[in-house]
Write a protein that holds these residues in place. Structure first.
Motif, PDB file in Angstrom:
ATOM      1  N   GLU A  33      -7.775  -7.905  -7.472  1.00 43.82           N
ATOM      2  CA  GLU A  33      -6.806  -7.430  -6.490  1.00 43.82           C
ATOM      3  C   GLU A  33      -7.206  -6.050  -5.963  1.00 43.82           C
ATOM      4  OE1 GLU A  33      -5.279 -10.663  -8.742  1.00 43.82           O
ATOM      5  OE2 GLU A  33      -6.099  -8.752  -9.445  1.00 43.82           O
ATOM      6  N   HIS A  34      -7.659  -5.196  -6.877  1.00 43.11           N
ATOM      7  CA  HIS A  34      -8.080  -3.853  -6.472  1.00 43.11           C
ATOM      8  C   HIS A  34      -9.244  -3.909  -5.491  1.00 43.11           C
ATOM      9  CE1 HIS A  34      -9.344   0.294  -6.599  1.00 43.11           C
ATOM     10  NE2 HIS A  34     -10.513  -0.060  -7.097  1.00 43.11           N
TER      11      HIS A  34
ATOM     12  N   VAL B 251      -4.113  -0.218  -2.643  1.00 41.91           N
ATOM     13  CA  VAL B 251      -2.872  -0.611  -3.330  1.00 41.91           C
ATOM     14  C   VAL B 251      -2.735   0.221  -4.603  1.00 41.91           C
ATOM     15  CG1 VAL B 251      -1.641  -2.490  -4.496  1.00 41.91           C
ATOM     16  CG2 VAL B 251      -2.946  -2.944  -2.402  1.00 41.91           C
ATOM     17  N   PRO B 252      -1.636   0.973  -4.777  1.00 43.24           N
ATOM     18  CA  PRO B 252      -1.467   1.787  -5.985  1.00 43.24           C
ATOM     19  C   PRO B 252      -1.295   0.912  -7.222  1.00 43.24           C
ATOM     20  CG  PRO B 252       0.513   1.864  -4.631  1.00 43.24           C
ATOM     21  CD  PRO B 252      -0.523   1.151  -3.819  1.00 43.24           C
TER      22      PRO B 252
ATOM     23  N   LYS C  57       2.317  -7.195  -8.794  1.00 40.98           N
ATOM     24  CA  LYS C  57       3.009  -7.948  -7.743  1.00 40.98           C
ATOM     25  C   LYS C  57       2.005  -8.602  -6.809  1.00 40.98           C
ATOM     26  CE  LYS C  57       6.352  -7.514  -3.962  1.00 40.98           C
ATOM     27  NZ  LYS C  57       7.294  -6.609  -3.240  1.00 40.98           N
ATOM     28  N   MET C  58       0.961  -7.866  -6.434  1.00 45.97           N
ATOM     29  CA  MET C  58      -0.079  -8.418  -5.566  1.00 45.97           C
ATOM     30  C   MET C  58      -0.746  -9.619  -6.219  1.00 45.97           C
ATOM     31  SD  MET C  58      -3.419  -6.444  -4.049  1.00 45.97           S
ATOM     32  CE  MET C  58      -4.666  -7.309  -3.074  1.00 45.97           C
ATOM     33  N   HIS C  59      -1.017  -9.493  -7.518  1.00 39.79           N
ATOM     34  CA  HIS C  59      -1.627 -10.602  -8.251  1.00 39.79           C
ATOM     35  C   HIS C  59      -0.728 -11.836  -8.240  1.00 39.79           C
ATOM     36  CE1 HIS C  59      -3.646 -12.901 -11.366  1.00 39.79           C
ATOM     37  NE2 HIS C  59      -2.490 -12.971 -12.017  1.00 39.79           N
ATOM     38  N   GLN C  60       0.557 -11.630  -8.473  1.00 44.61           N
ATOM     39  CA  GLN C  60       1.492 -12.748  -8.503  1.00 44.61           C
ATOM     40  C   GLN C  60       1.563 -13.440  -7.149  1.00 44.61           C
ATOM     41  OE1 GLN C  60       2.778 -13.820 -11.320  1.00 44.61           O
ATOM     42  NE2 GLN C  60       3.698 -15.575 -10.245  1.00 44.61           N
TER      43      GLN C  60
ATOM     44  N   THR D 240       0.806  -1.228   0.000  1.00 42.92           N
ATOM     45  CA  THR D 240       0.000   0.000   0.000  1.00 42.92           C
ATOM     46  C   THR D 240       0.841   1.282   0.000  1.00 42.92           C
ATOM     47  OG1 THR D 240      -0.196  -0.143   2.409  1.00 42.92           O
ATOM     48  CG2 THR D 240      -1.994  -1.097   1.101  1.00 42.92           C
ATOM     49  N   ALA D 241       2.151   1.149  -0.094  1.00 41.89           N
ATOM     50  CA  ALA D 241       3.022   2.338  -0.116  1.00 41.89           C
ATOM     51  C   ALA D 241       2.819   3.112  -1.417  1.00 41.89           C
ATOM     52  CB  ALA D 241       4.481   1.920   0.034  1.00 41.89           C
ATOM     53  N   LYS D 242       2.482   4.390  -1.307  1.00 42.29           N
ATOM     54  CA  LYS D 242       2.187   5.228  -2.470  1.00 42.29           C
ATOM     55  C   LYS D 242       3.434   5.974  -2.945  1.00 42.29           C
ATOM     56  CE  LYS D 242      -1.140   6.850   0.107  1.00 42.29           C
ATOM     57  NZ  LYS D 242      -2.278   7.618   0.654  1.00 42.29           N
ATOM     58  N   SER D 243       3.367   6.485  -4.176  1.00 41.01           N
ATOM     59  CA  SER D 243       4.526   7.153  -4.767  1.00 41.01           C
ATOM     60  C   SER D 243       4.071   8.321  -5.636  1.00 41.01           C
ATOM     61  CB  SER D 243       5.328   6.158  -5.617  1.00 41.01           C
ATOM     62  OG  SER D 243       6.216   6.823  -6.487  1.00 41.01           O
TER      63      SER D 243
END
Length: 331
Positions: free
Chosen positions: A288-289, A295-296, A302-305, A24-27
């Motif tokens: 995933e969303h 999650v950005p 990556k989350m899906h994997q 969940t880290a945003k950029s």
């Protein structure tokens, strides 16, 4: 996969606390890239049409215009998805970039409003696939027949859907209809309103769209090609509704009515063409969303994997497979 998939999924059952923090880290940098790259393609498309126009025969000009319309519609959808991510506060780490910059750079140019969209869309997340889902009408009636689906697609590319949407947006912006993404006809009482209220209300609600589109037209005018603005409008009322429909179908059409994103939402495999047209900004990772909306976009693959490797989700179908599955009914 033995848990009851109809119950709301606890994220703590899928990821550790450390993994959730990392995912969940945003950029701000990634947010800026999403906005900049989208507008770069839009600008490049206009430049290509202007640059090649005089060197092409009539049939070549026609093909160039068709290609430009499709590309611009794909980037209009990208602007909508960027707005969507901002509605979840996941696009930028800095709040004013997320809420103000995204609203004016992405939502307003496509006749939208981040604040209104956020309120509407969060209800969709809390009520997904239920009778109270405000987006339910977008995916009702599936599966259907191929002839029925082709009729829907023809209405999209012929401009019928886009013109109906534009009329609905006007009615919403004069506040005769409730604001919805799906353009549902939910009428508002007009008792006590004077005729002068309608233009005032329209300017209040549509002023941002008018201003940003005027700015786009002014840039094209200053570049010596004001007529190119017509491509932006035509893309909005022709290919854009088609791309929106395919995207909506892939996300929720034909899925179970349940409280779990594992069963009421679909992730779809997207190749280069799909990512350019119907799946910008990794919106195809929709399961995933819905599982973790904060999650950005750049972390969704990556989350899906991770979910795939742990057996929580299956291999996703392609967009073609989804369209075939949703149009397999007899006429």
């Amino acid at each position: 996969m033995g848990k009851n998939m109809n119950t709301r999924t606890a994220i703590s059952d899928l990821f550790t606390r450390e993994e959730i923090t990392e995912l969940t880290a945003k950029s701000d940098l990634h947010g800026m890239w999403a906005v900049f790259s989208t507008w770069a393609v839009i600008g490049g498309t206009f430049a290509a049409v202007a640059g090649f126009w005089e060197y092409l025969p009539n049939w070549g000009k026609l093909l160039l215009c068709i290609a430009a319309l499709v590309i611009l519609a794909g980037r209009q959808l990208a602007l909508a998805i960027i707005m969507h991510d901002a509605s979840h506060q996941s696009l930028f780490k800095t709040k004013w970039l997320n809420d103000i910059a995204t609203d004016w750079l992405c939502a307003r140019p496509i006749w939208n409003d981040l604040k209104k969209y956020r309120a509407h869309h969060l209800r969709h997340h809390s009520k997904t696939s239920t009778v109270d889902d405000p987006d339910l009408s977008l995916v009702e009636g599936f599966p259907t027949s191929k002839k029925s689906l082709m009729r829907k697609f023809f209405r999209d590319v012929s401009g019928v859907t886009g013109l109906k949407f534009a009329l609905g947006r006007v009615l919403m912006d004069v506040e005769k209809m409730e604001w919805t993404v799906s353009n549902d006809r939910r009428w508002i009482s007009q008792e006590g309103r004077h005729w002068t209220d309608y233009p005032k209300t329209f300017l209040k609600n549509s002023g941002g769209a008018i201003a940003t589109n005027a700015a786009l037209f002014s840039v094209l005018w200053a570049a010596g090609h004001p007529k190119l603005y017509a491509l932006w409008v035509l893309a909005y009322v022709t290919p854009f509704p088609l791309l929106l429909r395919v995207r909506s179908m892939a996300e929720h059409a034909g899925m179970e009515t349940s409280n779990s994103a594992l069963t009421n939402t679909r992730t779809t495999k997207a190749g280069y063409l799909a990512r350019a047209l119907v799946a910008p900004i990794h919106v195809n990772f929709h399961k995933e969303h819905h599982l973790m909306a904060t999650v950005p976009y750049f972390k969704l693959p990556k989350m899906h994997q991770m979910l795939l490797e742990r057996g929580h989700v299956p291999e996703p179908p392609s967009y073609w497979q989804v369209l075939n599955e949703l149009s397999d009914q007899a006429d």
